[in-house]
Motif scaffolding. Structure first.
Motif, PDB file in Angstrom:
ATOM      1  N   SER A 109       0.818  -1.218   0.000  1.00 64.14           N
ATOM      2  CA  SER A 109       0.000   0.000   0.000  1.00 64.14           C
ATOM      3  C   SER A 109       0.846   1.261   0.000  1.00 64.14           C
ATOM      4  O   SER A 109       0.340   2.353  -0.305  1.00 64.14           O
ATOM      5  CB  SER A 109      -0.940   0.006   1.218  1.00 64.14           C
ATOM      6  OG  SER A 109      -1.850  -1.080   1.160  1.00 64.14           O
ATOM      7  N   ASN A 110       2.126   1.153   0.367  1.00 58.04           N
ATOM      8  CA  ASN A 110       3.027   2.301   0.300  1.00 58.04           C
ATOM      9  C   ASN A 110       3.755   2.390  -1.035  1.00 58.04           C
ATOM     10  O   ASN A 110       4.392   3.411  -1.316  1.00 58.04           O
ATOM     11  CB  ASN A 110       4.060   2.215   1.430  1.00 58.04           C
ATOM     12  CG  ASN A 110       3.494   2.646   2.765  1.00 58.04           C
ATOM     13  OD1 ASN A 110       2.738   3.614   2.847  1.00 58.04           O
ATOM     14  ND2 ASN A 110       3.834   1.931   3.825  1.00 58.04           N
ATOM     15  N   ILE A 111       3.683   1.339  -1.846  1.00 58.19           N
ATOM     16  CA  ILE A 111       4.305   1.348  -3.167  1.00 58.19           C
ATOM     17  C   ILE A 111       3.299   1.745  -4.245  1.00 58.19           C
ATOM     18  O   ILE A 111       3.623   2.483  -5.178  1.00 58.19           O
ATOM     19  CB  ILE A 111       4.921  -0.030  -3.482  1.00 58.19           C
ATOM     20  CG1 ILE A 111       6.088  -0.313  -2.529  1.00 58.19           C
ATOM     21  CG2 ILE A 111       5.400  -0.105  -4.928  1.00 58.19           C
ATOM     22  CD1 ILE A 111       6.661  -1.712  -2.660  1.00 58.19           C
ATOM     23  N   THR A 112       2.065   1.248  -4.111  1.00 64.21           N
ATOM     24  CA  THR A 112       1.052   1.543  -5.127  1.00 64.21           C
ATOM     25  C   THR A 112       0.799   3.045  -5.329  1.00 64.21           C
ATOM     26  O   THR A 112       0.440   3.445  -6.451  1.00 64.21           O
ATOM     27  CB  THR A 112      -0.280   0.840  -4.807  1.00 64.21           C
ATOM     28  OG1 THR A 112      -0.669   1.133  -3.448  1.00 64.21           O
ATOM     29  CG2 THR A 112      -0.150  -0.671  -4.979  1.00 64.21           C
ATOM     30  N   PRO A 113       0.969   3.923  -4.299  1.00 68.35           N
ATOM     31  CA  PRO A 113       0.802   5.355  -4.575  1.00 68.35           C
ATOM     32  C   PRO A 113       1.743   5.891  -5.644  1.00 68.35           C
ATOM     33  O   PRO A 113       1.384   6.832  -6.366  1.00 68.35           O
ATOM     34  CB  PRO A 113       1.073   6.007  -3.210  1.00 68.35           C
ATOM     35  CG  PRO A 113       0.628   4.979  -2.226  1.00 68.35           C
ATOM     36  CD  PRO A 113       1.034   3.675  -2.837  1.00 68.35           C
ATOM     37  N   LEU A 114       2.941   5.326  -5.764  1.00 70.71           N
ATOM     38  CA  LEU A 114       3.844   5.765  -6.823  1.00 70.71           C
ATOM     39  C   LEU A 114       3.255   5.461  -8.202  1.00 70.71           C
ATOM     40  O   LEU A 114       3.326   6.281  -9.123  1.00 70.71           O
ATOM     41  CB  LEU A 114       5.200   5.074  -6.674  1.00 70.71           C
ATOM     42  CG  LEU A 114       6.096   5.545  -5.524  1.00 70.71           C
ATOM     43  CD1 LEU A 114       7.313   4.642  -5.406  1.00 70.71           C
ATOM     44  CD2 LEU A 114       6.534   6.987  -5.756  1.00 70.71           C
ATOM     45  N   ILE A 115       2.662   4.276  -8.324  1.00 70.22           N
ATOM     46  CA  ILE A 115       2.052   3.884  -9.596  1.00 70.22           C
ATOM     47  C   ILE A 115       0.819   4.738  -9.870  1.00 70.22           C
ATOM     48  O   ILE A 115       0.611   5.252 -10.982  1.00 70.22           O
ATOM     49  CB  ILE A 115       1.692   2.388  -9.571  1.00 70.22           C
ATOM     50  CG1 ILE A 115       2.946   1.544  -9.295  1.00 70.22           C
ATOM     51  CG2 ILE A 115       1.039   1.965 -10.880  1.00 70.22           C
ATOM     52  CD1 ILE A 115       2.656   0.072  -9.064  1.00 70.22           C
ATOM     53  N   GLY A 116      -0.023   4.894  -8.841  1.00 71.31           N
ATOM     54  CA  GLY A 116      -1.227   5.713  -9.004  1.00 71.31           C
ATOM     55  C   GLY A 116      -0.897   7.156  -9.335  1.00 71.31           C
ATOM     56  O   GLY A 116      -1.571   7.783 -10.164  1.00 71.31           O
TER      57      GLY A 116
END
Length: 590
Positions: free
Chosen positions: A95-102
């Motif tokens: 959940s802390n990595i997906t913000p980069l993709i989003g």
């Protein structure tokens, strides 16, 4: 007239060959462009009830899922503590990595509004699935008593049951990936940052955002945890799902009010173009003076975007915007965007490069914020938790002191201290963003030092009184000073970083910069685990006490605090070094 406007970027190249009438019209065009706008088309605070309402309720729902999730996995899914903790940590890491993709898709293709919309529905799907795992008997193992759980005699979850749970967590991570990096930048888009009123409005928003976040954490750690533990897990997860529906309604209610910033394609390709163009022209010499027409500086297509002036930082990148012979079309545009980039593209890359050292120094700051919430609980377990004769503080609730102090001090600072400082420093907001962050660093170090001395005193009292249960005759409120200092750290550092990343990042990369707020906490968690493992491995040898012994009275927890404080001191010197050399983005209205 439109064609004349496009010629504005290369006026010095074309002026000599223009007819007198065209020159006159162009001069009028330049004059109009240079006049400041007296009225902003941005809605400002009119849009905030919808955005803050959506964000506040969404966080109430999301954090409500996380607050007691390990206990849920242990009690309902019959997992042991290690297995449950691994699932939670893996979920939070993703959940802390997906913000980069989003953030990438929001800035490049979808836009912030559409990204938040998609992510909100994804979060709702995840919440409903997790709620069903508690409600539907086929989605979790048979109920088991605590006694049987302790001896490992309970039924483990099947692959199907575990798959349903992980499927729900997957959708929650997708939701976090879209909402976290876009919510604050979308709110900032509603303010005109080229005006004093707009900058003050965005600063007030950061304060209000953090206050609501603090209140949400208090609610989740008290009311929702109580409902989940003592009433019903199904109700405890159904409430966040209902909250998420309300959040979506709030968000869509403001669609006619919002200011929308359209995505302009991948900014990473723009970064690559600048690097390629600068390398292609590395043999050229930059002029001593910036004369008009020397560098490619076309007008911006987006009225809401801020045009950046050419700076001398990372000066070698300026070659990417250096105009050489036969690089412009007759319309004034670049023939090859991989060999000639605009000043705006160059300066956006510089903005990103400049904030990276500040981001790196933020990682160690988050170690005390994470570790004290773990080891301070161990301290509280061995202290007198009674307040009077009829009330006892739960050891796991001591960090509420930090949340309360942050929630109380933040509006006091914003309403009284900041205006007073502004009169003294003549600085908008009283302190610069980096000065706020610096104060937060100092508060974090002081909290660790105070924690160490309190632990020394606690263990001395335990030994001198020789209590059979190992509990010191010392009130748990002795932990309050270290948590108050951590609250001040949150007020200055967290709010400072939110302002810094959002204001100093390039406009087209604001969502990605905002995702750094979660990435630094994730990196700090991993670094903290590394430090804990190193200390645990190297202490306790040759008859010496293990600093982090399971029995806190046998360990040397204060030494651990002092080591982290020393790391913090080294880190703050690095921060000061970087901050003193940092030049804030200087926007000029195009």
């Amino acid at each position: 007239m439109g064609r004349l406007c496009s010629l504005f970027s290369c006026v010095s190249l074309k002026r000599s060959s223009m007819p007198s009438l065209e020159k006159k019209l162009l001069d009028e065009e330049i004059l109009i462009e240079s006049e400041p706008k007296t009225h902003s088309r941005k809605p400002g605070w009119k849009a905030m009830p919808y955005i803050l309402g959506n964000d506040t309720i969404e966080r109430l729902a999301t954090y409500g899922m996380q607050a007691n999730f390990v206990v849920y996995l242990m009690r309902v899914y019959n997992m042991d503590q290690v297995y449950a903790a691994n699932i939670l940590n893996t979920w939070l890491a993703i959940s802390n990595i997906t913000p980069l993709i989003g953030a990438f898709f929001a800035d490049a293709y979808l836009g912030k509004f559409l990204t938040i919309t998609i992510a909100s529905f994804a979060s709702l799907v995840g919440m409903v699935i997790v709620m069903l795992t508690a409600w539907v008997p086929q989605f979790h193992p048979a109920q088991c008593s605590i006694q049987l759980q302790q001896i490992g005699a309970c039924t483990s979850p099947t692959n199907f049951q575990l798959g349903v749970l992980l499927f729900g967590l997957f959708w929650l991570s997708i939701g976090s990936g879209g909402i976290r990096p876009c919510c604050i930048p979308f709110a900032v888009d509603q303010f005109d940052l080229t005006t004093t009123e707009g900058r003050h409005g965005s600063s007030k928003f950061y304060t209000l955002y953090y206050i609501t976040q603090t209140v949400i954490l208090l609610i989740n750690q008290t009311i929702l945890v109580y409902i989940q533990d003592s009433v019903s897990w199904t109700l405890g997860f159904a409430l966040p799902s209902a909250f998420m529906i309300i959040a979506i309604i709030f968000f869509f209610a403001g669609t006619k009010v919002y200011a929308y910033v359209s995505p302009e394609g991948s900014n990473f390709s723009s970064i690559a173009k600048v690097l390629v163009a600068a390398q292609h022209k590395h043999h050229l010499h930059l002029p001593a003076e910036d004369t008009q027409g020397t560098f490619y500086d076309p007008p911006l297509h987006n009225d809401s975007e801020v045009q950046l002036p050419l700076t001398n930082e990372f000066r070698w990148l300026n070659k990417a915007a250096l105009v050489v012979e036969d690089e412009l079309n007759t319309s004034g545009s670049s023939k090859d965007p991989w060999s000639l980039c605009s000043i705006q593209q160059v300066e956006e890359l510089k903005c990103l490069l400049k904030i990276m050292p500040i981001f790196i120094t933020s990682i160690i700051l988050y170690i005390p914020l994470g570790q004290e919430s773990i080891f301070a609980v161990s301290q509280a377990l061995k202290m007198d938790k009674n307040l009077g004769h009829n009330f006892e503080i739960h050891a796991g609730s001591v960090n509420v002191i930090m949340l309360l102090s942050a929630g109380i001090f933040l509006p006091i600072y914003d309403q009284f201290i900041a205006p007073a400082l502004e009169k003294i420093t003549k600085q908008e907001g009283g302190l610069t963003k980096l000065q706020k962050i610096g104060v937060g660093h100092v508060c974090a170090i002081l909290s660790l030092v105070v924690s160490g001395f309190v632990e020394i005193k606690r263990r001395e009292l335990t030994i001198s009184f020789g209590a059979s249960d190992g509990v010191a005759p010392m009130s748990v409120l002795w932990l309050a000073p270290q948590f108050i200092l951590l609250g001040c750290c949150h007020v200055f550092a967290n709010v400072g970083y939110i302002e810094f990343f959002n204001n100093e990042a390039p406009n087209g990369l604001r969502s990605i910069a905002n995702s750094l707020l979660g990435l630094n906490a994730s990196a700090a968690s991993n670094l903290s685990s590394f430090v804990v493992n190193i200390i645990h491995s190297f202490t306790g040898n040759q008859g010496q006490p293990d600093w982090l012994d399971n029995d806190i009275n046998k360990g040397k927890l204060e030494n651990f605090y002092f080591v982290i404080a020393l790391l913090g001191m080294l880190n703050v010197w690095c921060f000061v070094f970087c901050a003193c050399r940092y030049h804030y983005k200087a926007p000029v209205r195009g």
